[in-house]
Design a protein around this motif. Structure first.
Motif, PDB file in Angstrom:
ATOM      1  N   GLN A   1      75.105 -87.203  53.942  1.00 28.49           N
ATOM      2  CA  GLN A   1      75.857 -88.038  54.882  1.00 28.49           C
ATOM      3  C   GLN A   1      77.115 -87.346  55.390  1.00 28.49           C
ATOM      4  OE1 GLN A   1      74.738 -90.965  56.262  1.00 28.49           O
ATOM      5  NE2 GLN A   1      72.894 -90.275  55.211  1.00 28.49           N
TER       6      GLN A   1
ATOM      7  N   ARG B   1      61.052 -98.607  53.459  1.00 28.03           N
ATOM      8  CA  ARG B   1      62.357 -98.290  54.043  1.00 28.03           C
ATOM      9  C   ARG B   1      63.170 -99.574  54.055  1.00 28.03           C
ATOM     10  NH1 ARG B   1      62.868 -93.487  56.478  1.00 28.03           N
ATOM     11  NH2 ARG B   1      64.297 -94.155  58.090  1.00 28.03           N
ATOM     12  N   GLY B   2      64.219 -99.572  53.271  1.00 30.86           N
ATOM     13  CA  GLY B   2      65.104-100.708  53.253  1.00 30.86           C
ATOM     14  C   GLY B   2      64.633-101.875  52.394  1.00 30.86           C
TER      15      GLY B   2
ATOM     16  N   ILE C   1      67.980 -88.472  64.274  1.00 28.56           N
ATOM     17  CA  ILE C   1      66.931 -88.954  63.369  1.00 28.56           C
ATOM     18  C   ILE C   1      66.878 -87.951  62.224  1.00 28.56           C
ATOM     19  CG2 ILE C   1      64.458 -89.408  63.125  1.00 28.56           C
ATOM     20  CD1 ILE C   1      65.966 -89.495  66.540  1.00 28.56           C
ATOM     21  N   GLU C   2      67.030 -88.420  61.011  1.00 31.27           N
ATOM     22  CA  GLU C   2      67.110 -87.472  59.894  1.00 31.27           C
ATOM     23  C   GLU C   2      66.381 -88.001  58.669  1.00 31.27           C
ATOM     24  OE1 GLU C   2      68.971 -87.957  56.878  1.00 31.27           O
ATOM     25  OE2 GLU C   2      69.624 -89.954  57.438  1.00 31.27           O
ATOM     26  N   HIS C   3      66.102 -87.061  57.773  1.00 31.70           N
ATOM     27  CA  HIS C   3      65.551 -87.417  56.472  1.00 31.70           C
ATOM     28  C   HIS C   3      66.130 -86.474  55.429  1.00 31.70           C
ATOM     29  CE1 HIS C   3      62.967 -88.672  53.246  1.00 31.70           C
ATOM     30  NE2 HIS C   3      62.674 -87.409  53.030  1.00 31.70           N
TER      31      HIS C   3
ATOM     32  N   ARG D   1      72.763 -93.097  65.383  1.00 32.75           N
ATOM     33  CA  ARG D   1      71.843 -92.718  64.304  1.00 32.75           C
ATOM     34  C   ARG D   1      70.674 -93.682  64.334  1.00 32.75           C
ATOM     35  NH1 ARG D   1      75.009 -90.997  58.864  1.00 32.75           N
ATOM     36  NH2 ARG D   1      76.783 -89.960  59.838  1.00 32.75           N
ATOM     37  N   SER D   2      69.503 -93.156  64.037  1.00 35.13           N
ATOM     38  CA  SER D   2      68.292 -93.964  64.037  1.00 35.13           C
ATOM     39  C   SER D   2      67.634 -93.881  62.664  1.00 35.13           C
ATOM     40  CB  SER D   2      67.324 -93.434  65.105  1.00 35.13           C
ATOM     41  OG  SER D   2      66.077 -94.066  64.994  1.00 35.13           O
ATOM     42  N   ASP D   3      66.940 -94.948  62.278  1.00 40.53           N
ATOM     43  CA  ASP D   3      66.208 -94.909  61.013  1.00 40.53           C
ATOM     44  C   ASP D   3      64.731 -94.584  61.229  1.00 40.53           C
ATOM     45  OD1 ASP D   3      65.319 -97.270  62.086  1.00 40.53           O
ATOM     46  OD2 ASP D   3      65.697 -98.477  60.305  1.00 40.53           O
TER      47      ASP D   3
END
Length: 135
Positions: free
Chosen positions: A30, A126-127, A24-26, A49-51
């Motif tokens: 990449q 988000r998105g 989990i990242e912010h 990977r998780s959003d």
């Protein structure tokens, strides 16, 4: 240092079979995430990977586990890998801290760029392509 890496590799081969790591990242580059993912996969972990958002109360580099993970040797290959890629030593969180829950054989790695700030939840998207809000 060489002995530590060899020990970490041996422990990983015997101890992480079937272990899934959730990243989990912010705000992390990449390319740096891809290197981390590749190294962890080389150690035998499954990597997802998780959003999800990094909880506000978590350190910029953190690991979250199930309470059954009490042996520091289980996390040694992960912390060694993070360190070798330039991240600071992670702070460890247990089950339900930050409202994140992990079953046995699942580990969360949380990485946040301290130089990037998230918008408050009311203003963030988000998105989504376009976003507007009236406060």
């Amino acid at each position: 240092m060489k002995r530590i890496l060899i020990l970490a590799f041996i422990l990983a081969l015997t101890g992480c079979a079937g272990t899934t790591i959730h990243i989990i990242e912010h705000g992390i580059e990449q390319s740096k995430l891809a290197k981390l993912e590749n190294r962890l996969e080389e150690l035998g972990y499954q990597v997802n990977r998780s959003d999800a958002l990094v909880p506000d109360g978590f350190a910029d580099v953190a690991i979250a586990t199930n309470p059954s993970v009490t042996d520091p040797a289980v996390l040694a290959p992960i912390t060694t890998t993070l360190s070798s890629l330039g991240w600071e030593s992670p702070k460890k969180y247990q089950f339900a801290q930050g409202n994140h829950f992990y079953h046995q054989s699942h580990i969360g790695i949380y990485l946040r760029n301290p130089n990037q700030r998230l918008m408050p939840p009311i203003m963030a998207s988000r998105g989504c392509g376009a976003f507007s809000a009236t406060l």
